[in-house]
Write an enzyme that holds these catalytic residues in place. Sequence first.
Site, PDB file in Angstrom:
ATOM      1  N   GLY A 200      -1.020  47.932  44.988  1.00  0.00           N
ATOM      2  CA  GLY A 200      -1.196  47.670  46.423  1.00  0.00           C
ATOM      3  C   GLY A 200       0.001  48.169  47.223  1.00  0.00           C
TER       4      GLY A 200
ATOM      5  N   LEU B   3       2.364  46.498  48.992  1.00  0.00           N
ATOM      6  CA  LEU B   3       3.616  45.801  48.681  1.00  0.00           C
ATOM      7  C   LEU B   3       3.993  46.015  47.220  1.00  0.00           C
ATOM      8  CD1 LEU B   3       5.975  43.906  49.226  1.00  0.00           C
ATOM      9  CD2 LEU B   3       4.417  41.964  48.869  1.00  0.00           C
TER      10      LEU B   3
ATOM     11  N   THR C  73      -7.531  41.323  50.256  1.00  0.00           N
ATOM     12  CA  THR C  73      -7.012  41.508  51.617  1.00  0.00           C
ATOM     13  C   THR C  73      -8.046  42.047  52.619  1.00  0.00           C
ATOM     14  OG1 THR C  73      -6.192  43.678  50.932  1.00  0.00           O
ATOM     15  CG2 THR C  73      -4.613  41.859  50.889  1.00  0.00           C
TER      16      THR C  73
ATOM     17  N   THR D 285       0.298  34.935  54.368  1.00  0.00           N
ATOM     18  CA  THR D 285      -0.086  35.669  55.577  1.00  0.00           C
ATOM     19  C   THR D 285       0.005  34.852  56.866  1.00  0.00           C
ATOM     20  OG1 THR D 285      -2.000  36.721  56.641  1.00  0.00           O
ATOM     21  CG2 THR D 285      -2.487  35.048  55.017  1.00  0.00           C
ATOM     22  N   ASP D 286       0.203  35.563  57.979  1.00  0.00           N
ATOM     23  CA  ASP D 286       0.143  34.955  59.317  1.00  0.00           C
ATOM     24  C   ASP D 286      -1.263  34.420  59.621  1.00  0.00           C
ATOM     25  OD1 ASP D 286      -0.772  37.615  59.247  1.00  0.00           O
ATOM     26  OD2 ASP D 286      -0.335  37.965  61.363  1.00  0.00           O
TER      27      ASP D 286
ATOM     28  N   TYR E  20     -10.523  34.695  54.715  1.00  0.00           N
ATOM     29  CA  TYR E  20      -9.291  35.262  54.144  1.00  0.00           C
ATOM     30  C   TYR E  20      -8.117  34.301  54.344  1.00  0.00           C
ATOM     31  CZ  TYR E  20      -5.032  38.102  53.965  1.00  0.00           C
ATOM     32  OH  TYR E  20      -3.760  38.561  53.708  1.00  0.00           O
TER      33      TYR E  20
END
Length: 304
Positions: free
Chosen positions: A15, A17, A77, A116-117, A140
Amino acid sequence: MGAATVKVIVTGGSGQLGQALRRSVPALIDGSTVQLISATRTGGDGTIALDLADAAACRALVEQHQPDWLINAGAYTAVDKAESEPELAYAVNAVAPAAFAAALANTGGRLLQVSTDFVFNGAQGSPYRPDQPVDPLGVYGASKAEGEAAAAAVLTAERLCILRTSWVYGPVGNNFLLTMLRLMAEREQLGVVADQVGCPTATAGLAHACWAVLEHGVGGRHHWSDAGAASWYDFAVAIAQLGEEVGLLRHPAKINPITTANYPTAAQRPSYSLLDVTATREQLQLPAVHWRAALLEVISHVVA
Ligand SMILES: NC(=O)c1ccc[n+]([C@@H]2O[C@H](COP(=O)([O-])OP(=O)(O)OC[C@H]3O[C@@H](n4cnc5c(N)ncnc54)[C@H](OP(=O)(O)O)[C@@H]3O)[C@@H](O)[C@H]2O)c1
Protein backbone atom coordinates in the site's frame (compact mmCIF):
# COMPACT_ATOMS: atom_id res chain seq x y z
CA MET A 1 14.25 -2.07 24.16
CA GLY A 2 17.44 -3.86 25.20
CA ALA A 3 17.64 -6.44 22.39
CA ALA A 4 20.32 -6.00 19.74
CA THR A 5 17.66 -6.39 17.03
CA VAL A 6 14.19 -4.91 16.89
CA LYS A 7 11.88 -7.14 14.89
CA VAL A 8 9.14 -5.18 13.09
CA ILE A 9 6.26 -6.57 11.02
CA VAL A 10 4.64 -4.15 8.55
CA THR A 11 1.28 -5.17 7.08
CA GLY A 12 -0.13 -3.66 3.89
CA GLY A 13 3.41 -3.67 2.52
CA SER A 14 2.25 -2.90 -1.03
CA GLY A 15 0.00 0.00 0.00
CA GLN A 16 0.94 3.68 -0.06
CA LEU A 17 2.11 3.83 3.55
CA GLY A 18 3.49 0.29 3.49
CA GLN A 19 5.76 1.11 0.56
CA ALA A 20 6.93 4.33 2.25
CA LEU A 21 7.69 2.41 5.45
CA ARG A 22 9.67 -0.19 3.52
CA ARG A 23 11.64 2.58 1.78
CA SER A 24 12.54 4.37 5.02
CA VAL A 25 13.55 1.71 7.56
CA PRO A 26 15.86 3.43 10.05
CA ALA A 27 19.34 1.96 10.53
CA LEU A 28 18.74 1.79 14.28
CA ILE A 29 15.76 2.01 16.60
CA ASP A 30 16.76 2.96 20.14
CA GLY A 31 20.27 1.71 19.42
CA SER A 32 19.18 -1.65 17.98
CA THR A 33 19.32 -2.78 14.37
CA VAL A 34 16.00 -3.34 12.63
CA GLN A 35 14.74 -6.60 11.17
CA LEU A 36 11.79 -5.83 8.90
CA ILE A 37 9.19 -8.39 7.89
CA SER A 38 6.73 -7.09 5.29
CA ALA A 39 3.37 -8.74 4.73
CA THR A 40 1.36 -8.22 1.55
CA ARG A 41 -1.84 -9.76 0.19
CA THR A 42 -0.05 -11.99 -2.31
CA GLY A 43 3.47 -12.31 -0.91
CA GLY A 44 6.49 -12.33 -3.23
CA ASP A 45 9.19 -9.71 -3.68
CA GLY A 46 10.64 -10.58 -0.28
CA THR A 47 7.28 -10.27 1.50
CA ILE A 48 5.13 -12.78 3.36
CA ALA A 49 1.59 -13.47 2.08
CA LEU A 50 -1.13 -12.47 4.54
CA ASP A 51 -4.88 -12.13 4.01
CA LEU A 52 -5.96 -9.50 6.52
CA ALA A 53 -9.50 -10.85 6.33
CA ASP A 54 -8.23 -14.11 7.86
CA ALA A 55 -8.02 -13.52 11.62
CA ALA A 56 -6.41 -16.89 12.30
CA ALA A 57 -3.64 -16.09 9.80
CA CYS A 58 -3.11 -12.68 11.49
CA ARG A 59 -2.70 -14.37 14.89
CA ALA A 60 -0.42 -17.04 13.44
CA LEU A 61 1.87 -14.45 11.82
CA VAL A 62 2.48 -12.81 15.21
CA GLU A 63 2.88 -16.12 17.04
CA GLN A 64 5.37 -17.39 14.47
CA HIS A 65 7.56 -14.28 14.28
CA GLN A 66 7.03 -12.78 17.76
CA PRO A 67 7.79 -9.19 16.64
CA ASP A 68 8.73 -6.37 19.03
CA TRP A 69 6.38 -4.14 17.02
CA LEU A 70 3.70 -4.70 14.41
CA ILE A 71 2.84 -1.66 12.28
CA ASN A 72 -0.63 -2.33 10.89
CA ALA A 73 -0.54 -0.20 7.73
CA GLY A 74 -2.88 -2.54 5.84
CA ALA A 75 -6.54 -1.60 5.66
CA TYR A 76 -9.69 -1.77 3.59
CA THR A 77 -9.49 1.82 2.34
CA ALA A 78 -12.18 1.92 -0.39
CA VAL A 79 -14.44 4.36 1.47
CA ASP A 80 -17.42 4.20 -0.91
CA LYS A 81 -17.19 0.48 -1.70
CA ALA A 82 -17.17 -0.27 2.05
CA GLU A 83 -20.84 0.80 2.16
CA SER A 84 -21.75 -2.27 0.06
CA GLU A 85 -19.03 -4.60 1.46
CA PRO A 86 -19.31 -4.03 5.22
CA GLU A 87 -18.37 -7.60 6.18
CA LEU A 88 -15.04 -7.41 4.36
CA ALA A 89 -14.36 -3.87 5.63
CA TYR A 90 -14.97 -4.98 9.23
CA ALA A 91 -12.93 -8.16 8.81
CA VAL A 92 -9.88 -6.20 7.61
CA ASN A 93 -10.27 -2.99 9.64
CA ALA A 94 -11.70 -4.29 12.92
CA VAL A 95 -11.18 -8.06 13.29
CA ALA A 96 -7.56 -8.09 12.03
CA PRO A 97 -6.33 -5.45 14.54
CA ALA A 98 -8.20 -7.32 17.28
CA ALA A 99 -6.39 -10.53 16.26
CA PHE A 100 -3.00 -8.78 16.13
CA ALA A 101 -3.61 -7.22 19.55
CA ALA A 102 -4.66 -10.53 21.13
CA ALA A 103 -1.60 -12.33 19.77
CA LEU A 104 0.75 -9.47 20.74
CA ALA A 105 -0.69 -9.50 24.27
CA ASN A 106 0.54 -13.11 24.51
CA THR A 107 3.90 -12.68 22.81
CA GLY A 108 4.78 -9.38 24.55
CA GLY A 109 5.01 -7.21 21.41
CA ARG A 110 3.55 -3.78 20.69
CA LEU A 111 1.07 -2.59 18.07
CA LEU A 112 1.10 0.61 16.01
CA GLN A 113 -2.43 0.74 14.61
CA VAL A 114 -2.75 3.31 11.82
CA SER A 115 -6.20 4.90 11.76
CA THR A 116 -8.14 7.70 10.17
CA ASP A 117 -9.77 11.13 10.51
CA PHE A 118 -12.96 9.39 9.27
CA VAL A 119 -13.60 8.14 12.84
CA PHE A 120 -14.95 11.69 13.47
CA ASN A 121 -18.22 13.15 12.18
CA GLY A 122 -16.66 16.45 11.08
CA ALA A 123 -19.31 18.60 12.76
CA GLN A 124 -17.21 20.35 15.42
CA GLY A 125 -15.49 22.87 13.13
CA SER A 126 -12.16 22.92 15.00
CA PRO A 127 -9.27 20.41 14.97
CA TYR A 128 -9.99 17.09 16.67
CA ARG A 129 -7.80 16.16 19.62
CA PRO A 130 -6.76 12.52 20.03
CA ASP A 131 -8.80 12.08 23.22
CA GLN A 132 -12.13 13.18 21.74
CA PRO A 133 -14.97 10.67 21.30
CA VAL A 134 -15.36 9.13 17.87
CA ASP A 135 -18.57 9.27 15.83
CA PRO A 136 -17.97 7.88 12.33
CA LEU A 137 -20.34 8.66 9.47
CA GLY A 138 -19.83 5.58 7.28
CA VAL A 139 -18.82 1.92 7.25
CA TYR A 140 -15.12 2.64 6.61
CA GLY A 141 -14.80 5.04 9.57
CA ALA A 142 -16.92 2.79 11.79
CA SER A 143 -14.83 -0.27 10.97
CA LYS A 144 -11.61 1.63 11.70
CA ALA A 145 -13.06 2.96 14.98
CA GLU A 146 -14.01 -0.58 15.94
CA GLY A 147 -10.46 -1.74 15.15
CA GLU A 148 -9.07 0.95 17.48
CA ALA A 149 -11.46 -0.04 20.28
CA ALA A 150 -10.85 -3.77 19.85
CA ALA A 151 -7.08 -3.31 20.09
CA ALA A 152 -7.43 -0.99 23.10
CA ALA A 153 -9.60 -3.57 24.87
CA VAL A 154 -6.70 -6.03 24.81
CA LEU A 155 -3.49 -4.00 24.96
CA THR A 156 -2.50 -1.40 27.58
CA ALA A 157 -1.68 2.14 26.39
CA GLU A 158 2.07 1.41 26.72
CA ARG A 159 1.74 -1.48 24.28
CA LEU A 160 -0.62 0.18 21.78
CA CYS A 161 -0.20 3.34 19.72
CA ILE A 162 -3.20 4.43 17.66
CA LEU A 163 -2.00 6.92 15.06
CA ARG A 164 -4.79 8.62 13.12
CA THR A 165 -3.95 10.43 9.93
CA SER A 166 -5.75 12.12 7.04
CA TRP A 167 -5.84 12.52 3.25
CA VAL A 168 -2.83 10.28 2.58
CA TYR A 169 -1.04 10.58 -0.77
CA GLY A 170 2.38 9.85 -2.19
CA PRO A 171 4.31 9.16 -5.38
CA VAL A 172 2.81 5.67 -5.81
CA GLY A 173 -0.53 3.94 -5.22
CA ASN A 174 -4.12 4.96 -5.39
CA ASN A 175 -4.45 8.57 -4.28
CA PHE A 176 -5.89 12.04 -4.98
CA LEU A 177 -2.59 13.47 -6.28
CA LEU A 178 -2.08 10.83 -8.95
CA THR A 179 -5.78 10.82 -9.92
CA MET A 180 -5.73 14.63 -10.28
CA LEU A 181 -2.52 14.61 -12.33
CA ARG A 182 -4.13 12.13 -14.73
CA LEU A 183 -7.46 13.98 -14.99
CA MET A 184 -5.79 17.40 -15.29
CA ALA A 185 -3.78 16.12 -18.26
CA GLU A 186 -6.88 14.61 -19.93
CA ARG A 187 -9.52 17.29 -19.40
CA GLU A 188 -9.98 21.00 -19.89
CA GLN A 189 -12.12 21.58 -16.78
CA LEU A 190 -12.55 19.73 -13.51
CA GLY A 191 -15.00 20.22 -10.64
CA VAL A 192 -13.48 19.56 -7.20
CA VAL A 193 -15.26 19.64 -3.84
CA ALA A 194 -14.54 22.87 -1.96
CA ASP A 195 -16.64 22.37 1.19
CA GLN A 196 -14.72 19.50 2.81
CA VAL A 197 -11.73 20.62 4.84
CA GLY A 198 -8.86 18.50 6.13
CA CYS A 199 -5.11 18.21 5.71
CA PRO A 200 -3.21 16.35 3.00
CA THR A 201 -0.51 14.07 4.44
CA ALA A 202 2.45 12.81 2.43
CA THR A 203 3.39 9.17 2.94
CA ALA A 204 7.09 9.94 3.48
CA GLY A 205 6.39 12.17 6.50
CA LEU A 206 3.77 9.75 7.83
CA ALA A 207 6.24 6.85 7.58
CA HIS A 208 8.80 8.98 9.40
CA ALA A 209 6.24 9.60 12.18
CA CYS A 210 5.58 5.84 12.43
CA TRP A 211 9.28 5.11 12.85
CA ALA A 212 9.48 7.92 15.45
CA VAL A 213 6.69 6.17 17.42
CA LEU A 214 8.91 3.08 17.61
CA GLU A 215 12.05 5.10 18.37
CA HIS A 216 10.40 6.91 21.29
CA GLY A 217 8.29 3.95 22.43
CA VAL A 218 5.14 6.06 22.21
CA GLY A 219 1.78 4.63 23.27
CA GLY A 220 -1.79 5.93 23.47
CA ARG A 221 -3.94 7.83 20.95
CA HIS A 222 -2.18 10.19 18.55
CA HIS A 223 -2.81 12.31 15.47
CA TRP A 224 -0.47 12.91 12.55
CA SER A 225 -0.86 15.00 9.42
CA ASP A 226 1.20 17.57 7.58
CA ALA A 227 0.65 21.17 8.76
CA GLY A 228 -2.06 23.59 7.62
CA ALA A 229 -5.53 23.04 6.24
CA ALA A 230 -7.08 22.68 2.80
CA SER A 231 -10.23 21.80 0.95
CA TRP A 232 -9.99 19.20 -1.82
CA TYR A 233 -10.33 22.18 -4.19
CA ASP A 234 -7.31 23.93 -2.58
CA PHE A 235 -5.35 20.69 -2.82
CA ALA A 236 -6.27 20.32 -6.51
CA VAL A 237 -5.35 23.94 -7.32
CA ALA A 238 -1.94 23.43 -5.68
CA ILE A 239 -1.43 20.20 -7.65
CA ALA A 240 -2.18 22.05 -10.90
CA GLN A 241 0.17 24.93 -10.04
CA LEU A 242 3.06 22.81 -8.78
CA GLY A 243 2.50 20.17 -11.46
CA GLU A 244 2.95 22.87 -14.10
CA GLU A 245 5.96 24.33 -12.28
CA VAL A 246 7.85 21.03 -12.18
CA GLY A 247 6.94 20.24 -15.80
CA LEU A 248 4.52 17.35 -15.15
CA LEU A 249 1.54 19.22 -16.65
CA ARG A 250 1.72 21.40 -19.74
CA HIS A 251 -1.79 22.85 -19.75
CA PRO A 252 -3.52 21.75 -16.53
CA ALA A 253 -7.31 21.66 -16.54
CA LYS A 254 -9.16 24.63 -15.07
CA ILE A 255 -10.30 23.65 -11.54
CA ASN A 256 -13.82 24.71 -10.57
CA PRO A 257 -15.00 24.62 -6.94
CA ILE A 258 -18.12 22.49 -6.40
CA THR A 259 -20.10 21.46 -3.34
CA THR A 260 -20.41 18.01 -1.78
CA ALA A 261 -24.06 18.06 -2.86
CA ASN A 262 -22.89 18.38 -6.50
CA TYR A 263 -20.70 15.28 -6.14
CA PRO A 264 -22.79 12.53 -4.56
CA THR A 265 -20.88 9.51 -3.24
CA ALA A 266 -22.01 6.26 -1.58
CA ALA A 267 -20.34 7.18 1.72
CA GLN A 268 -20.88 10.41 3.62
CA ARG A 269 -17.59 12.14 4.46
CA PRO A 270 -16.77 14.46 7.38
CA SER A 271 -16.97 18.08 6.20
CA TYR A 272 -14.21 19.18 8.58
CA SER A 273 -11.73 16.55 9.69
CA LEU A 274 -8.66 18.50 10.68
CA LEU A 275 -6.61 16.64 13.30
CA ASP A 276 -4.89 18.47 16.17
CA VAL A 277 -1.37 17.08 15.89
CA THR A 278 0.35 19.47 18.34
CA ALA A 279 0.92 17.03 21.20
CA THR A 280 2.00 14.17 18.92
CA ARG A 281 4.42 16.34 16.97
CA GLU A 282 6.06 17.39 20.25
CA GLN A 283 6.22 13.86 21.58
CA LEU A 284 7.71 12.51 18.36
CA GLN A 285 10.08 15.53 18.18
CA LEU A 286 9.24 16.14 14.53
CA PRO A 287 9.00 19.52 12.76
CA ALA A 288 5.79 20.86 11.22
CA VAL A 289 5.96 20.64 7.43
CA HIS A 290 3.25 22.60 5.61
CA TRP A 291 1.25 20.37 3.26
CA ARG A 292 2.16 22.52 0.23
CA ALA A 293 5.90 22.12 0.91
CA ALA A 294 5.38 18.37 1.32
CA LEU A 295 3.39 18.32 -1.94
CA LEU A 296 6.19 20.07 -3.84
CA GLU A 297 8.65 17.47 -2.54
CA VAL A 298 6.38 14.57 -3.61
CA ILE A 299 5.37 16.04 -6.97
CA SER A 300 9.03 16.65 -7.82
CA HIS A 301 9.57 12.89 -7.61
CA VAL A 302 6.53 11.79 -9.61
CA VAL A 303 7.59 10.47 -12.97
CA ALA A 304 5.43 11.77 -15.81
N1 LIG B 1 -5.52 6.76 2.12
C1 LIG B 1 -5.96 7.73 2.91
O1 LIG B 1 -6.34 8.81 2.49
C2 LIG B 1 -5.97 7.51 4.40
C3 LIG B 1 -6.48 8.51 5.22
C4 LIG B 1 -6.49 8.33 6.60
C5 LIG B 1 -6.00 7.16 7.15
N2 LIG B 1 -5.55 6.17 6.32
C6 LIG B 1 -5.06 4.95 6.93
O2 LIG B 1 -3.67 4.86 6.67
C7 LIG B 1 -3.30 3.49 6.54
C8 LIG B 1 -2.54 3.29 5.25
O3 LIG B 1 -3.41 3.60 4.18
P1 LIG B 1 -2.89 3.65 2.67
O4 LIG B 1 -3.29 4.94 2.13
O5 LIG B 1 -1.49 3.21 2.61
O6 LIG B 1 -3.86 2.54 2.05
P2 LIG B 1 -3.69 1.69 0.70
O7 LIG B 1 -2.69 2.31 -0.20
O8 LIG B 1 -5.07 1.42 0.23
O9 LIG B 1 -3.04 0.36 1.25
C9 LIG B 1 -3.78 -0.56 2.00
C10 LIG B 1 -3.06 -1.89 1.94
O10 LIG B 1 -3.86 -2.86 2.62
C11 LIG B 1 -3.86 -4.03 1.83
N3 LIG B 1 -5.03 -4.86 2.04
C12 LIG B 1 -6.34 -4.52 1.98
N4 LIG B 1 -7.11 -5.61 2.19
C13 LIG B 1 -6.26 -6.65 2.38
C14 LIG B 1 -6.43 -8.03 2.65
N5 LIG B 1 -7.65 -8.57 2.77
N6 LIG B 1 -5.34 -8.80 2.78
C15 LIG B 1 -4.10 -8.28 2.66
N7 LIG B 1 -3.86 -6.98 2.41
C16 LIG B 1 -4.93 -6.18 2.28
C17 LIG B 1 -3.85 -3.55 0.40
O11 LIG B 1 -3.37 -4.60 -0.40
P3 LIG B 1 -3.56 -4.56 -1.99
O12 LIG B 1 -2.56 -3.53 -2.44
O13 LIG B 1 -3.22 -5.94 -2.40
O14 LIG B 1 -4.99 -4.17 -2.22
C18 LIG B 1 -2.87 -2.37 0.52
O15 LIG B 1 -1.53 -2.82 0.38
C19 LIG B 1 -4.59 2.68 6.68
O16 LIG B 1 -4.73 2.28 8.02
C20 LIG B 1 -5.68 3.70 6.37
O17 LIG B 1 -6.89 3.35 7.01
C21 LIG B 1 -5.51 6.33 4.96
